[in-house]
Design a protein around this motif. Structure first.
Motif, PDB file in Angstrom:
ATOM      1  N   ARG A 143       0.865  -1.186   0.000  1.00 20.49           N
ATOM      2  CA  ARG A 143       0.000   0.000   0.000  1.00 20.49           C
ATOM      3  C   ARG A 143       0.903   1.238   0.000  1.00 20.49           C
ATOM      4  NH1 ARG A 143      -2.535  -1.480   5.536  1.00 20.49           N
ATOM      5  NH2 ARG A 143      -0.327  -2.036   5.738  1.00 20.49           N
ATOM      6  N   ILE A 144       1.002   1.882  -1.162  1.00 17.12           N
ATOM      7  CA  ILE A 144       1.923   2.996  -1.354  1.00 17.12           C
ATOM      8  C   ILE A 144       1.127   4.289  -1.482  1.00 17.12           C
ATOM      9  CG2 ILE A 144       3.657   4.015  -2.871  1.00 17.12           C
ATOM     10  CD1 ILE A 144       4.486   1.193  -3.658  1.00 17.12           C
ATOM     11  N   GLY A 145       1.400   5.249  -0.611  1.00 16.82           N
ATOM     12  CA  GLY A 145       0.740   6.544  -0.661  1.00 16.82           C
ATOM     13  C   GLY A 145       1.597   7.578  -1.359  1.00 16.82           C
ATOM     14  N   VAL A 146       0.959   8.474  -2.097  1.00 15.37           N
ATOM     15  CA  VAL A 146       1.644   9.569  -2.786  1.00 15.37           C
ATOM     16  C   VAL A 146       1.038  10.882  -2.285  1.00 15.37           C
ATOM     17  CG1 VAL A 146       2.204  10.607  -5.013  1.00 15.37           C
ATOM     18  CG2 VAL A 146       2.005   8.108  -4.818  1.00 15.37           C
ATOM     19  N   PRO A 147       1.825  11.734  -1.606  1.00 16.48           N
ATOM     20  CA  PRO A 147       1.278  12.952  -0.995  1.00 16.48           C
ATOM     21  C   PRO A 147       1.279  14.141  -1.947  1.00 16.48           C
ATOM     22  CG  PRO A 147       3.553  12.705  -0.340  1.00 16.48           C
ATOM     23  CD  PRO A 147       3.238  11.534  -1.238  1.00 16.48           C
ATOM     24  N   ARG A 148       0.565  14.015  -3.057  1.00 17.06           N
ATOM     25  CA  ARG A 148       0.553  15.110  -4.045  1.00 17.06           C
ATOM     26  C   ARG A 148      -0.013  16.374  -3.398  1.00 17.06           C
ATOM     27  NH1 ARG A 148       2.042  12.928  -8.880  1.00 17.06           N
ATOM     28  NH2 ARG A 148       1.521  10.713  -9.220  1.00 17.06           N
ATOM     29  N   GLY A 149       0.574  17.496  -3.786  1.00 17.31           N
ATOM     30  CA  GLY A 149       0.185  18.773  -3.199  1.00 17.31           C
ATOM     31  C   GLY A 149       1.410  19.634  -3.007  1.00 17.31           C
ATOM     32  N   LEU A 150       1.613  20.167  -1.804  1.00 17.11           N
ATOM     33  CA  LEU A 150       2.692  21.109  -1.531  1.00 17.11           C
ATOM     34  C   LEU A 150       4.069  20.564  -1.891  1.00 17.11           C
ATOM     35  CD1 LEU A 150       1.507  22.393   1.977  1.00 17.11           C
ATOM     36  CD2 LEU A 150       1.408  23.647  -0.189  1.00 17.11           C
ATOM     37  N   LEU A 151       4.281  19.282  -1.670  1.00 20.25           N
ATOM     38  CA  LEU A 151       5.611  18.688  -1.889  1.00 20.25           C
ATOM     39  C   LEU A 151       5.883  18.359  -3.348  1.00 20.25           C
ATOM     40  CD1 LEU A 151       5.726  16.344   1.234  1.00 20.25           C
ATOM     41  CD2 LEU A 151       6.740  18.619   0.984  1.00 20.25           C
ATOM     42  N   PHE A 152       4.929  18.644  -4.223  1.00 19.25           N
ATOM     43  CA  PHE A 152       5.123  18.374  -5.650  1.00 19.25           C
ATOM     44  C   PHE A 152       5.159  19.652  -6.485  1.00 19.25           C
ATOM     45  CE2 PHE A 152       4.244  14.232  -4.155  1.00 19.25           C
ATOM     46  CZ  PHE A 152       4.733  13.338  -5.100  1.00 19.25           C
ATOM     47  N   THR A 153       5.046  20.815  -5.865  1.00 20.04           N
ATOM     48  CA  THR A 153       5.160  22.067  -6.594  1.00 20.04           C
ATOM     49  C   THR A 153       6.623  22.327  -6.939  1.00 20.04           C
ATOM     50  OG1 THR A 153       5.376  23.356  -4.554  1.00 20.04           O
ATOM     51  CG2 THR A 153       3.145  23.005  -5.400  1.00 20.04           C
ATOM     52  N   GLU A 154       6.853  23.108  -7.983  1.00 17.62           N
ATOM     53  CA  GLU A 154       8.203  23.517  -8.421  1.00 17.62           C
ATOM     54  C   GLU A 154       9.118  22.326  -8.711  1.00 17.62           C
ATOM     55  OE1 GLU A 154       9.855  27.217  -6.520  1.00 17.62           O
ATOM     56  OE2 GLU A 154       8.426  26.618  -4.949  1.00 17.62           O
ATOM     57  N   THR A 155       8.551  21.203  -9.076  1.00 16.67           N
ATOM     58  CA  THR A 155       9.365  20.027  -9.363  1.00 16.67           C
ATOM     59  C   THR A 155       9.894  20.103 -10.787  1.00 16.67           C
ATOM     60  OG1 THR A 155       8.067  18.682  -7.832  1.00 16.67           O
ATOM     61  CG2 THR A 155       9.377  17.504  -9.459  1.00 16.67           C
ATOM     62  N   GLU A 156      11.186  19.903 -10.939  1.00 15.85           N
ATOM     63  CA  GLU A 156      11.819  19.910 -12.255  1.00 15.85           C
ATOM     64  C   GLU A 156      11.212  18.807 -13.125  1.00 15.85           C
ATOM     65  OE1 GLU A 156      16.391  19.479 -14.031  1.00 15.85           O
ATOM     66  OE2 GLU A 156      16.028  19.435 -11.869  1.00 15.85           O
ATOM     67  N   ASP A 157      11.021  19.100 -14.399  1.00 17.28           N
ATOM     68  CA  ASP A 157      10.347  18.151 -15.294  1.00 17.28           C
ATOM     69  C   ASP A 157      11.015  16.784 -15.291  1.00 17.28           C
ATOM     70  OD1 ASP A 157       8.475  20.028 -15.984  1.00 17.28           O
ATOM     71  OD2 ASP A 157       9.386  20.533 -17.915  1.00 17.28           O
ATOM     72  N   VAL A 158      12.329  16.760 -15.325  1.00 21.42           N
ATOM     73  CA  VAL A 158      13.023  15.474 -15.401  1.00 21.42           C
ATOM     74  C   VAL A 158      12.790  14.650 -14.133  1.00 21.42           C
ATOM     75  CG1 VAL A 158      15.232  16.363 -14.503  1.00 21.42           C
ATOM     76  CG2 VAL A 158      15.213  14.364 -16.005  1.00 21.42           C
TER      77      VAL A 158
END
Length: 429
Positions: free
Chosen positions: A230-245
């Motif tokens: 069971r793998i959670g992904v905390p999309r939101g604040l921690l995914f902003t400004e992420t480099e495309d690569v």
């Protein structure tokens, strides 16, 4: 199979050849390392072993006490400090386990940066591209493993200082729960947040080093099957400004885990992150405690500090005792809330760093650019320290420059995290 002494001589030859430009290591232990290597070879010839670290070439960060020498912690100020009276416990435990300690590695001054620039000892170039930053604060540790001048490197992680250089140099880096490994004899940055962890080429090597440093009996890891995790992904604040690569590498890693049978779900934590941000609005916890560590030193010796480190220490100096105590109590409650939030998951995953390594030259001369890059570099890792989680960074596959996949698990679930990481590791090569 080459002898330990032969492997060591190959490393020392490389380091001695670049001695005039050496920036990865601040000190080498030629004679003691050769003696330890010969002893390991003699045990091997006799059919004896002290365990999985016997004969392994290990480097230690330049903030660990080694008997008879001052502990510099990446600074110029501490060159006049009294020599350490004894080895730090982790150093003593590594020696007893047969590790061949080759030297001390460079670091951000006083461990207070996620970038790895050091104006006193020079900045180690990234193992994948020497023109780019190594990540900090365990900068030399990440580069030494990445370039093969140590097989395991021991660093510290207060806000990401093991996981960030692991991410940027394409190696594995493990942050244990605070208190799992004794921090006595390691120059402190933040008493509440400091932890000691290894960097290596594999999860198994990190697990062996962690066990030795924690005073446990090393045991082979039982890799946890990915199917059904069971793998959670905390999309939101921690995914902003992420480099495309980095974003592309992360999605590729998720695809591989999903194809192997993992159950991947979005798992929000932004409310808890926002509550912690509110609690630390006056100053970060690390800055408040660093100001206490440096209370008698940072103003009398201000001109000898890295100016970017000094600015962060000063930010914490004006916080009152009452505000600090309120922060620690709020943090205690938020740690418990995060533990409940993560209970339904086997692991939480996100990029260890939002970007790959930026160029050194762009940050050395521009303080504002440095501060922006440093905040972003630390963002995805620091919350794990604030909520006292255990975490590991694994190299993500197929990227033009290294970046890590970070796995986070609940407080105290260190061994389980390493078993999950060991199960995922073959899918990410």
């Amino acid at each position: 199979m080459p002898s330990v002494r032969d492997r060591l001589e190959s490393v020392l030859s490389r380091l001695d050849a670049r001695a005039a430009e050496e920036r990865v290591f601040t000190k080498l232990y030629h004679a003691p390392a050769r003696a330890a290597a010969d002893a390991a070879d003699a045990r091997r010839a006799a059919g004896l072993s002290l365990g999985p670290l016997d004969g392994v070439i290990v480097s230690i960060k330049d903030l660990f006490d080694v008997q008879g020498e001052p502990t510099l912690a990446g600074s110029a100020i501490l060159r006049e400090a009294a020599p350490a009276e004894r080895d730090a416990p982790v150093v003593a435990r590594l020696r007893r386990a047969g590790a061949v300690i080759v030297g001390k590695t460079n670091m951000s001054e006083f461990a207070f940066s996620g970038i790895g620039i050091n104006p006193h000892h020079g900045t180690p170039g990234n193992a994948a591209d020497p023109a780019r930053v190594p990540g900090g604060s365990s900068s030399g540790a990440g580069v030494s493993v990445g370039e093969g001048t140590s097989e395991i490197a021991i660093g510290t992680d207060t806000g990401g200082s093991v996981r960030i250089p692991a991410s940027l140099n394409g190696v594995v880096g493990f942050k244990p729960t605070t208190g799992r490994v004794p921090t006595e004899g390691a120059y402190p940055l933040s008493w509440s947040l400091d932890s000691i962890g290894p960097l290596a080429r594999s999860v198994a090597e990190c697990a062996a080093a962690d066990a030795v440093m924690a005073g446990l009996e090393p045991q082979a890891l039982d890799a946890m099957p990915v199917a059904g995790l069971r793998i959670g992904v905390p999309r939101g604040l921690l995914f902003t400004e992420t480099e495309d690569v980095v974003a592309q590498g992360f999605e590729e890693a998720l695809s591989r885990l999903s194809a192997a049978g993992a159950r991947i779900v979005e798992h929000g934590i932004d409310d808890l992150l926002a509550a912690m941000n509110d609690a630390t609005a006056a100053a970060p916890l690390v800055a408040i405690e660093a100001a206490a560590v440096h209370a008698d030193m940072h103003e009398p010796h201000a001109a000898r500090y890295d100016r970017n480190v000094l600015a962060r220490i000063r930010r914490g100096a004006g916080v009152s005792a009452a505000a600090y105590l309120r922060l620690t109590e709020t943090r205690r409650r938020l740690i418990a809330a995060m533990d409940r939030r993560l209970a339904p998951l086997d692991v939480l995953v996100l990029p260890a760093t939002a970007t790959t390594a930026p160029p050194i030259a762009a940050l050395e001369a521009d303080d504002e650019a440095f501060m922006r890059a440093n905040l972003l570099m630390l963002r995805n890792t620091t919350w794990g320290n604030l909520f006292d989680l255990t975490g590991v960074s694994l190299p993500m596959p197929g990227l033009p420059r290294p970046a890590g996949l970070m796995l986070m698990k609940r407080n105290g679930h260190d061994r389980a995290l390493l078993e999950v990481a060991a199960g995922m590791e073959p899918l990410l090569v």
